[in-house]
Each structure stands twice: as C-alpha cells, then as structure tokens.
Design a protein around this motif. Structure first.
Motif, PDB file in Angstrom:
ATOM      1  N   ASN A   8       0.834  -1.210   0.000  1.00  0.00           N
ATOM      2  CA  ASN A   8       0.000   0.000   0.000  1.00  0.00           C
ATOM      3  C   ASN A   8       0.865   1.255   0.000  1.00  0.00           C
ATOM      4  N   ILE A   9       1.852   1.271   0.892  1.00  0.00           N
ATOM      5  CA  ILE A   9       2.666   2.488   1.048  1.00  0.00           C
ATOM      6  C   ILE A   9       3.574   2.690  -0.159  1.00  0.00           C
ATOM      7  N   LEU A  10       4.042   1.592  -0.720  1.00  0.00           N
ATOM      8  CA  LEU A  10       5.025   1.686  -1.808  1.00  0.00           C
ATOM      9  C   LEU A  10       4.368   1.766  -3.192  1.00  0.00           C
ATOM     10  N   PRO A  61       2.843  10.026   6.773  1.00  0.00           N
ATOM     11  CA  PRO A  61       1.908   8.901   6.951  1.00  0.00           C
ATOM     12  C   PRO A  61       2.562   7.545   6.671  1.00  0.00           C
ATOM     13  N   ALA A  62       3.552   7.532   5.779  1.00  0.00           N
ATOM     14  CA  ALA A  62       4.256   6.267   5.503  1.00  0.00           C
ATOM     15  C   ALA A  62       4.988   5.787   6.758  1.00  0.00           C
ATOM     16  N   ILE A  63       5.587   6.740   7.491  1.00  0.00           N
ATOM     17  CA  ILE A  63       6.261   6.389   8.753  1.00  0.00           C
ATOM     18  C   ILE A  63       5.237   5.859   9.760  1.00  0.00           C
ATOM     19  N   ASP A  64       4.111   6.573   9.895  1.00  0.00           N
ATOM     20  CA  ASP A  64       3.065   6.126  10.834  1.00  0.00           C
ATOM     21  C   ASP A  64       2.623   4.703  10.518  1.00  0.00           C
ATOM     22  N   ILE A  65       2.347   4.462   9.244  1.00  0.00           N
ATOM     23  CA  ILE A  65       1.836   3.142   8.845  1.00  0.00           C
ATOM     24  C   ILE A  65       2.903   2.067   9.055  1.00  0.00           C
ATOM     25  N   THR A  66       4.161   2.410   8.781  1.00  0.00           N
ATOM     26  CA  THR A  66       5.247   1.455   9.005  1.00  0.00           C
ATOM     27  C   THR A  66       5.294   1.039  10.474  1.00  0.00           C
ATOM     28  N   LEU A  67       5.210   2.029  11.362  1.00  0.00           N
ATOM     29  CA  LEU A  67       5.269   1.720  12.795  1.00  0.00           C
ATOM     30  C   LEU A  67       4.022   0.965  13.254  1.00  0.00           C
ATOM     31  N   ILE A  68       2.856   1.415  12.805  1.00  0.00           N
ATOM     32  CA  ILE A  68       1.607   0.731  13.182  1.00  0.00           C
ATOM     33  C   ILE A  68       1.653  -0.736  12.738  1.00  0.00           C
ATOM     34  N   GLY A  69       2.096  -0.963  11.524  1.00  0.00           N
ATOM     35  CA  GLY A  69       2.201  -2.327  11.014  1.00  0.00           C
ATOM     36  C   GLY A  69       3.112  -3.171  11.889  1.00  0.00           C
ATOM     37  N   ARG A  70       4.231  -2.572  12.268  1.00  0.00           N
ATOM     38  CA  ARG A  70       5.178  -3.255  13.145  1.00  0.00           C
ATOM     39  C   ARG A  70       4.532  -3.583  14.504  1.00  0.00           C
ATOM     40  N   TYR A  71       3.759  -2.656  15.041  1.00  0.00           N
ATOM     41  CA  TYR A  71       3.130  -2.904  16.349  1.00  0.00           C
ATOM     42  C   TYR A  71       2.166  -4.089  16.284  1.00  0.00           C
ATOM     43  N   TYR A  72       1.328  -4.129  15.243  1.00  0.00           N
ATOM     44  CA  TYR A  72       0.393  -5.259  15.113  1.00  0.00           C
ATOM     45  C   TYR A  72       1.147  -6.569  14.920  1.00  0.00           C
TER      46      TYR A  72
END
Lengths: 214, 214
Positions: B167-169, B179-190
């Motif tokens: 999605n991000i790429l 937002p790409a940074i946010d999503i990267t971190l959120i993905g990592r948390y899940y």
C-alpha cells in the motif's frame, strides 16, 4: 571455596555475560554491514544468531535443572528468575541485530542509509554497543550504581531516534518513501535493542535490591 | 478437591487469562481509535494500560511467593516458569496497543490512516483480537492442538503486514513520507502483538508437552 551449587549459579552468570558479548558483536557487525553495504558481514550476523539462541537454550535448561534439583530460595531464587528474564531480553537483542542486518542485505549492493542519516546511525550503533557492554559488566559485577546509569544512556538513544525522524521528515528529503520506511524500521530496531539492554541492567538492580528501578 | 497449593496455581492461570482479556480490549479499542480518529478512546487505552501492568505485578509476586513457599517441581515448576514468560509477553502486548493508540492521539483530529490502508488495518486488528482470544482460551484449557493453530493465524498477520508495505510503496501513494512512517510503525506494532500472542500459545505447548513448537 564455593560449593557446587553456587558454582552452578556463577556459571549461569558467565553464560549471560557471554550472551551480552555475542549480541554486542552482532549489533556492531550489523551497524557496519549497514553503513558499508557489506553483504558478507550482514550474512554473518544472520547466520551467527544461532549461537545466541543456543546459549539462551543452555541458560534455560540450566535454570530448570537448578530449580528442580536445588530449589533455590531468597536471593538465589531471584538470581535464577532474573537470569531467565535477562536471557529472554538478550535473545531478543540478537534478533534485533539480525533485523538490522536483513535491511542491509535487502538493499545490497545499494546502501539502505541515505547520506543525511548516516551520522545518526553511526551514533545509534555506538550507543547500542556501549549499552550492552555496560549491561554485561553490570551482570558480572552486580554493581547497582552502574546499572542505574544505563537509563541516561538510553535517553541519548531516544534523542538520536527523534533526530532520525527529523532527518526523514526534513523538507529536503529527496529519497522518497522506501528509504524512509527502512530508516523508520532501523531506528525502531536500535531503540528496542537499547530498551532491552536497559531492562537487563534493571534486572541487576532487582537482583541486588529486591526492587526494580522506577 | 484441590488443595490450597493447586488453588494458588489455578489462581495464577486466572490472572493470566485476565491479562489476555485486558490486552484484547486494549488492541480492540486502539484499532477503533485509529480508524475513527477517536481521541477519548485512544486516551482510554493509554491510561488503562496501568491495569495490565498491575495485573502483571500481581502475577510476578504470586510466582515469587509460590516458588519460595512451595518449591514446585516437575509440571508445577514449568507452570510457574511459563506463567512468568506469558505475563512478560502479555504485558508487552499491552504496551504495543498503547503505541497504536498514541499514533491515533498524535494525529488527532486527523486520521493517521490513509483510505487505501484502511481495510488492511481493519483486518490486522481483527486478527490481533482473534489471536489473543485464542491464546487466552489455550491458557485456560491447556489445549495443545488449539495452541499450535495460532502459528497459522500469525501467517495471515504476516501477509497483511506485507500488503501494508505494498500500500505504502504503490506508485499512486500521494500522502508523502509522514503517513508512511506512521503506517510502518503501526504495522510493526500489530505484527509484534501477534508474535507475542503466538509465544503465549507456544508456552502452553511447552507447559503441557515439555518442549516448544519449532
């Protein structure tokens, strides 16, 4: 002279100190692999994580044996319980070094590290090494004052982590989204590595004093 | 009838199951807070993490008391050792839900979730809840077969995590780096949340069989 039981506890400490050496070497090589886009070095971090895992398996089985056979109480019980916790943290630090190495491998022969983030990554690597070296000394010496110092070093890591985000979010960032993702993850790996080192030191405090640093 | 000692071990299990309920509620609310940009809900996840930590502190002190007083052996020793490990994983899952909630809070009143990542996040939230619910059942039932199933659910989480990166790429990503940074971190948390749930289930396997799933 130490009896056989306390010699076993000492041996447990030795194994944990050995784990700190292994994961120190791992993060050191992973950082160099990242900075130099060195594939062979990245591969060595990835393949040699097995040693960390084997040492942890060894720690775990020593703990179970000790508990079942010796039924330790008081400070000896705290020792085996915290050894289990320390081993878990150190094993995780090995995984995090592997994650860093895998980013280097993924981007090889390119570098995953844009020029403007380079000095921050260099410093994060240095602080990570510094933290795990200190954690190892604390495990060996059980020195509470040194163990408490690690919190401050970790603050330095947090500052670098924020600097890294400023690097990526700067108006003149020209590398697009993919390197930003890499740097975000790399930053997170170093920060978590540092947190686990601080937890190991916190366990030394707990072992000696019976309560955890706040 | 169970003796007092085994009642204490049952109580330890109850507390761990309670931790799974708390961290399930935390990730559920954190996901909704993220999807709806709901500040109050995000704050509730952050402030109520204290309950998770308090329950873990309770688990830890029960374990120490049990060990010092009862000196458990064999399967009971495995029970207290794995309880400590499970508690550590569950406490960390609470932290990861807090991390997700903090991203929601940071971007409020905006949403941290661009439209094209929304459905992936919805599914990651569902799988996270599903995993921790199953882990809780396994802790209560000690059912090895169900515990082994969690690995498969975790594969689904890994697939979603990769989809999130796609999605991000994607070429049509128009939201820039932040937002790409946010999503990267959120993905990592899940993904980490899911890993810890799988580890809890793996500990159930270890508890019952004496060896960990490969």
């Amino acid at each position: 002279m130490r009896d056989a039981y306390h010699e076993e506890l000492d041996l447990l400490t030795d194994k944990l100190v050995e784990m700190t050496r292994l994961v120190r070497s791992a993060i050191s090589r992973a950082t160099t692999a990242l900075l130099d886009a060195d594939l062979a070095l990245a591969e060595s971090v990835i393949s040699r994580d097995e040693e960390v895992n084997a040492t942890f398996a060894d720690v775990e089985s020593s703990i179970f044996e000790l508990m079942a056979r010796q039924q330790p109480v008081a400070v000896d019980l705290r020792m085996v319980i915290t050894a289990l916790r320390m081993g878990t943290d150190l094993e995780r630090m090995g995984d995090l070094a592997v994650h860093v190495a895998k980013v280097a491998r993924l981007r090889h022969p390119d570098s995953a590290i844009p020029a403007e983030t380079r000095s921050t990554i260099v410093e994060m690597g240095q602080i990570a090494e510094n933290l795990v070296t200190k954690a190892g000394s604390c495990v060996a010496s059980r020195d509470v004052d040194s163990a408490l110092e690690l919190e401050q070093d970790d603050d330095a890591m947090d500052r670098l982590h924020r600097r890294l985000f400023r690097n990526i979010l700067a108006k003149d960032w020209q590398h697009g989204v993919e390197p930003a993702i890499d740097i975000t993850l790399i930053g997170r790996y170093y920060e978590r590595y540092a947190d686990h080192a601080v937890r190991v030191a916190g366990d030394v405090v707990y072992l000696v004093t019976g309560s955890r640093p706040s």
